[in-house]
Motif scaffolding. Structure first.
Motif, PDB file in Angstrom:
ATOM      1  N   GLN A   1      -6.147 -13.349  12.868  1.00 48.30           N
ATOM      2  CA  GLN A   1      -6.258 -12.449  11.736  1.00 48.30           C
ATOM      3  C   GLN A   1      -7.424 -12.891  10.857  1.00 48.30           C
ATOM      4  OE1 GLN A   1      -2.409 -13.003   9.995  1.00 48.30           O
ATOM      5  NE2 GLN A   1      -1.435 -11.462  11.289  1.00 48.30           N
TER       6      GLN A   1
ATOM      7  N   ASP B   1      -7.606 -15.259   4.622  1.00 47.90           N
ATOM      8  CA  ASP B   1      -7.048 -14.706   3.391  1.00 47.90           C
ATOM      9  C   ASP B   1      -8.120 -14.419   2.353  1.00 47.90           C
ATOM     10  OD1 ASP B   1      -4.493 -14.739   4.379  1.00 47.90           O
ATOM     11  OD2 ASP B   1      -3.921 -16.633   3.423  1.00 47.90           O
TER      12      ASP B   1
ATOM     13  N   SER C   1      -9.460 -10.961   2.860  1.00 48.56           N
ATOM     14  CA  SER C   1      -8.526  -9.936   2.407  1.00 48.56           C
ATOM     15  C   SER C   1      -8.510  -9.841   0.889  1.00 48.56           C
ATOM     16  CB  SER C   1      -7.112 -10.261   2.922  1.00 48.56           C
ATOM     17  OG  SER C   1      -7.085 -10.296   4.332  1.00 48.56           O
TER      18      SER C   1
ATOM     19  N   VAL D   1      -4.055  -5.136   1.547  1.00 51.38           N
ATOM     20  CA  VAL D   1      -2.617  -5.261   1.312  1.00 51.38           C
ATOM     21  C   VAL D   1      -1.884  -5.504   2.620  1.00 51.38           C
ATOM     22  CG1 VAL D   1      -0.568  -3.988   0.574  1.00 51.38           C
ATOM     23  CG2 VAL D   1      -2.652  -3.883  -0.801  1.00 51.38           C
ATOM     24  N   SER D   2      -2.297  -4.805   3.668  1.00 47.22           N
ATOM     25  CA  SER D   2      -1.666  -4.974   4.977  1.00 47.22           C
ATOM     26  C   SER D   2      -1.863  -6.394   5.510  1.00 47.22           C
ATOM     27  CB  SER D   2      -2.243  -3.957   5.971  1.00 47.22           C
ATOM     28  OG  SER D   2      -1.717  -4.154   7.258  1.00 47.22           O
TER      29      SER D   2
ATOM     30  N   LEU E   1      -2.668  -9.184   3.744  1.00 55.03           N
ATOM     31  CA  LEU E   1      -2.071 -10.202   2.898  1.00 55.03           C
ATOM     32  C   LEU E   1      -0.544 -10.244   2.994  1.00 55.03           C
ATOM     33  CD1 LEU E   1      -4.263  -9.806  -0.329  1.00 55.03           C
ATOM     34  CD2 LEU E   1      -4.274 -11.748   1.259  1.00 55.03           C
ATOM     35  N   SER E   2       0.042  -9.117   3.364  1.00 58.57           N
ATOM     36  CA  SER E   2       1.498  -9.056   3.442  1.00 58.57           C
ATOM     37  C   SER E   2       2.033  -9.392   4.830  1.00 58.57           C
ATOM     38  CB  SER E   2       1.991  -7.655   3.047  1.00 58.57           C
ATOM     39  OG  SER E   2       1.466  -6.669   3.927  1.00 58.57           O
ATOM     40  N   SER E   3       1.130  -9.555   5.794  1.00 54.14           N
ATOM     41  CA  SER E   3       1.571  -9.850   7.173  1.00 54.14           C
ATOM     42  C   SER E   3       1.724 -11.353   7.415  1.00 54.14           C
ATOM     43  CB  SER E   3       0.580  -9.256   8.172  1.00 54.14           C
ATOM     44  OG  SER E   3      -0.695  -9.843   8.029  1.00 54.14           O
TER      45      SER E   3
END
Length: 225
Positions: free
Chosen positions: A70, A73, A76, A220-221, A223-225
């Motif tokens: 991914q 951070d 993101s 948002v996707s 950071l929330s995964s």
């Protein structure tokens, strides 16, 4: 290579459709020094995009994706900030759009292009690409997206070059039309200029809204995964 280039296509189109640089280029092409000032402004535009993009890539060097593949951070978080800023610009441009018979006001520097030298024309192109808030945010977003991919420095440089090429299509098209069609291009360019002057704020609002919403959603996707 495909991953890096795929990351920047939307941003490149957003930069290419910037109304004021296109209007400025068309104005340059209506001056006595059109043959030198038009290409000079395009060159300044390309240089500005390249400089900002290169600086962001260098600053972001070594920031790799996470072990799970991914994006990091920090990317993101940056996307979230840039997205919010673009959404704010979208609201601002929409509120500032001309209504009814309101007169469209161009920046003061646009009214003095008849006296520009090629150096000044290049400087205007550089300023519009590197210092304009919307373009600056898009270049930073594109370069950070490239930097976050797990690719070599050479591949990232190619991806940045593709982004700059796409971003130069808007200002480059009037220059190509001018040299290809000569006198016949004037009516086309005048029509383009008048339309973009009238719809500048609406175009900017829609671009900022679409790209800003994409950045916020992706951030948002991630950071929330």
């Amino acid at each position: 290579m495909g991953e890096a280039i795929g990351q920047i296509l939307t941003y490149g189109v957003g930069v290419a459709l910037s109304p004021f640089p296109i209007i400025g280029t068309v104005l340059m092409l209506a001056t006595p020094r059109a043959r030198s000032n038009g290409p000079a402004m395009l060159l300044g535009w390309v240089l500005g995009l390249s400089l900002v993009g290169t600086v962001v890539l260098l600053v972001s060097g070594g920031a790799d994706p996470t072990d799970q593949g991914q994006q990091a951070d920090w990317v993101s978080a940056l996307d979230l900030v840039l997205g919010v800023l673009l959404l704010w610009l979208a609201v601002k441009h929409w509120r500032d759009r001309p209504r009814g018979d309101d007169e469209v006001t161009l920046p003061k520097r646009m009214h003095t292009v008849d006296s520009f030298t090629p150096l000044k024309a290049g400087g205007l192109g550089l300023a519009l690409s590197a210092l304009n808030p919307k373009n600056l945010l898009l270049v930073i977003a594109a370069a950070s997206a490239i930097a976050s991919t797990d690719t070599s420095a050479g591949t990232q440089a190619v991806a940045l070059a593709v982004f700059v090429a796409i971003g130069a299509l808007g200002t480059g098209t009037p220059v190509v039309l001018y040299f290809a069609l000569k006198e016949r291009s004037q009516r086309i360019l005048d029509g383009l200029r008048l339309w973009m002057e009238r719809n500048n704020s609406a175009i900017m609002a829609v671009l900022c809204l679409i790209i800003g919403a994409k950045l916020v959603g992706d951030a948002v996707s991630a950071l929330s995964s």
